[in-house]
Design an enzyme around this catalytic site. Structure first.
Site, mmCIF file in Angstrom:
data_model
loop_
_atom_site.group_PDB
_atom_site.id
_atom_site.type_symbol
_atom_site.label_atom_id
_atom_site.label_comp_id
_atom_site.label_asym_id
_atom_site.label_seq_id
_atom_site.Cartn_x
_atom_site.Cartn_y
_atom_site.Cartn_z
ATOM 1 C CD GLU A 141 -2.409 -1.440 2.488
ATOM 2 O OE1 GLU A 141 -2.560 -0.603 3.483
ATOM 3 O OE2 GLU A 141 -3.466 -2.605 2.561
ATOM 4 C CB SER B 97 -4.489 2.371 0.006
ATOM 5 O OG SER B 97 -3.559 1.273 -0.295
ATOM 6 C CG ASN C 15 -4.334 -4.483 10.422
ATOM 7 O OD1 ASN C 15 -4.426 -3.980 11.625
ATOM 8 N ND2 ASN C 15 -5.637 -4.023 9.715
ATOM 9 N NE ARG D 32 -3.055 -9.170 3.686
ATOM 10 C CZ ARG D 32 -4.238 -8.108 3.688
ATOM 11 N NH1 ARG D 32 -4.485 -7.052 2.975
ATOM 12 N NH2 ARG D 32 -4.889 -8.443 4.963
ATOM 13 C CD GLU E 127 -8.390 -0.020 3.938
ATOM 14 O OE1 GLU E 127 -7.601 0.146 3.103
ATOM 15 O OE2 GLU E 127 -8.143 -0.898 4.701
HETATM 16 ZN ZN LIG Z 1 -3.885 -2.512 4.464
#
Ligand SMILES: [Zn+2]
Length: 495
Positions: A232, A370, A317, A301, A445
């Site tokens: 992101e 995001s 997360n 990620r 986001e």
């Molecule tokens: Zn994220």
């Protein structure tokens, strides 16, 4: 369902000719074969079930809502999806070939590295006096991000200094920038009426959310963190923009007339007198560096710690310690792997300790992600639980979304993470609120549109501008609530 299978087959076929173009773009040639699609679901439960299956089967889910799932699909995954038990009510192709629909130059780390290096090369000779500085026109490698933080520290030495939050699994520094008016110490009396003395109960017991009934003698800590998810890229860039806008609005009077600025000077000055911000552009320096490496993966990620079975990375997360769900995503190769235990990620242990450190007095937390255009508050793990602060949280995010919309007309959805996105145990703001006792815990986001994580660099600046407006509204709201001031959203003038 038969109709869907026919559609999927057709999509597989149309994807084939673009294989040839892989030669034009040595970086990530597989992206030419892959599509970005959006699946629609008849119900929230269908969406929840689908995302769990997609994660477990190594699909790359880009965003989720109770109505839609956006994901990347290779030709073989199209076939796998069509023969699965999933029954989406519609499938829309957003990008027939991910790479073809992007400017190939902005897609490559090489392009971004060149632009980043050019912007950073000029840093020593510029005073960063205006927001139109070229640093906001390109994404930046980890080294460049940290150089820019150091330059902020040099140029705004009365207001900014670098802090080391901790180290990553690979031993890289996690750096933040503390931003406050260092020459001012507040003594603010808190109204007795505004004292919150509440609790909520769940299967883990009773969680007290008490606020001390004495005068505040030190600044309120507010941590803004980006980049838990490595790909992101817009998140660290927007965090840099937030820092720059806040500092410029406070320091330079008169402000250069040609340059945009978000804050009124009294608002900025008051924030820096009463708040000690810590901006951490990326909590995941290993993952972020991997997205920049030529041998790496632009769409990575997770972090980069080994997880067994030859796989790497914990989804940070999903690894925070409140309602962390063992077995929710057991596949260590999955993009959503939650880890073997809570806080398995050393990066999270570092930021957890920073948030709990008494001297940091953290009362506010904003987790920047995001994409999806959402501003959210706890909880994420369940939609059936609401917090005692829900009404205040809702008021704060509505106020922020309103300020954001006034800049470029973008609508950001607001609500709890679970309501607006989907159920996700192990999320950051569930822990910061319920365990860290950080009353003002939010996540956002940012914009992504059809580009998702591959947002062109030309959108860094508008994204920073609108998020800066939302951030000052939110931070100002938090300070006023902490000071015991009345806030009536219907009567408030815009900041
Ligand atoms: Zn994220």
């Amino acid at each position: 369902m038969l109709g869907l299978k026919a559609t999927l087959l057709a999509l597989v076929c149309t994807a084939l000719p673009s294989y040839i173009q892989a030669q034009q773009l040595p970086f990530a040639p597989h992206l030419h074969q892959e599509q970005l699609v959006r699946l629609s679901w008849p119900s929230r439960s269908a969406a929840e079930e689908a995302v769990a299956w997609l994660d477990d089967n190594n699909f790359d889910v880009w965003s989720t809502t109770p109505q839609h799932t956006t994901l990347r699909l290779s030709p073989s995954q199209h076939e796998q999806l069509s023969s699965s038990h999933l029954s989406p009510s519609a499938l829309d192709v957003l990008l027939p070939s991910i790479a073809d629909h992007l400017d190939s130059t902005t897609l490559t780390p090489t392009f971004n590295l060149q632009h980043s290096e050019a912007a950073v090369a000029n840093l020593s000779s510029t005073r960063l006096q205006a927001l139109d500085d070229p640093i906001h026109d390109s994404y930046h490698s980890l080294d460049a991000l940290y150089q820019i933080l150091r330059r902020f520290e040099e140029e705004f030495s009365d207001y900014a200094h670098i802090v080391k939050v901790g180290e990553s699994a690979e031993g890289k520094d996690i750096l933040g920038l503390k931003v406050t008016n260092q020459s001012y110490t507040p003594t603010v009396s808190r109204s007795q009426d505004d004292v919150v003395d509440s609790h909520f109960e769940d299967s883990d017991g009773i969680h007290a959310l008490k606020h001390k009934k004495h005068k505040i003698h030190k600044k309120l800590g507010f941590v803004v963190a980006g980049g838990q998810h490595a790909r992101e890229w817009i998140a660290p860039s927007v965090v840099l923009y937030l820092i720059h806008d806040l500092l410029l609005s406070t320091v330079y009077v008169p402000y250069p007339s040609h340059s945009h600025r978000t804050y009124s000077r009294p608002t900025a000055a008051h924030l820096l007198d009463t708040v000690e911000f810590t901006f951490i552009p990326t909590l995941n320096p290993d993952g972020y560096s991997w997205t920049w490496a030529t041998e790496g993966d632009r769409l990575w990620r997770k972090n980069r710690q080994p997880t067994g079975d030859g796989c790497y990375g914990v989804d940070m997360n999903r690894n925070w310690g409140f309602k962390w769900a063992s077995g929710s995503r057991p596949n260590p190769c999955s993009d959503a792997y939650a880890g073997e235990g809570p806080f398995e990620s050393p990066e999270l242990r570092a930021v957890r300790d920073y948030l709990l450190e008494k001297k940091n007095n953290v009362k506010g937390f904003l987790d920047v992600h995001s994409f999806g255009q959402m501003i959210m508050f706890p909880f994420s793990y369940s939609c059936s639980r609401s917090s005692p602060d829900e009404e205040n949280h809702f008021e704060g995010v509505v106020w922020a979304a309103k300020a954001l919309r006034a800049v470029h007309g973008k609508n950001f959805e607001v609500g709890s993470v679970c309501e607006v996105s989907l159920t996700a145990p192990g999320d950051s703001i569930d822990w910061t609120y319920a365990v860290g006792k950080i009353r003002w815990s939010f996540s956002v986001e940012l914009r992504g549109g059809i580009f998702g994580f591959l947002l062109p660099p030309a959108q860094i600046r508008p994204s920073g501008e609108e998020m800066s407006a939302a951030f000052v509204a939110l931070a100002d709201y938090v300070v006023r609530k902490e000071e015991g001031q009345r806030f009536d959203i219907a009567r408030e003038k815009e900041i």
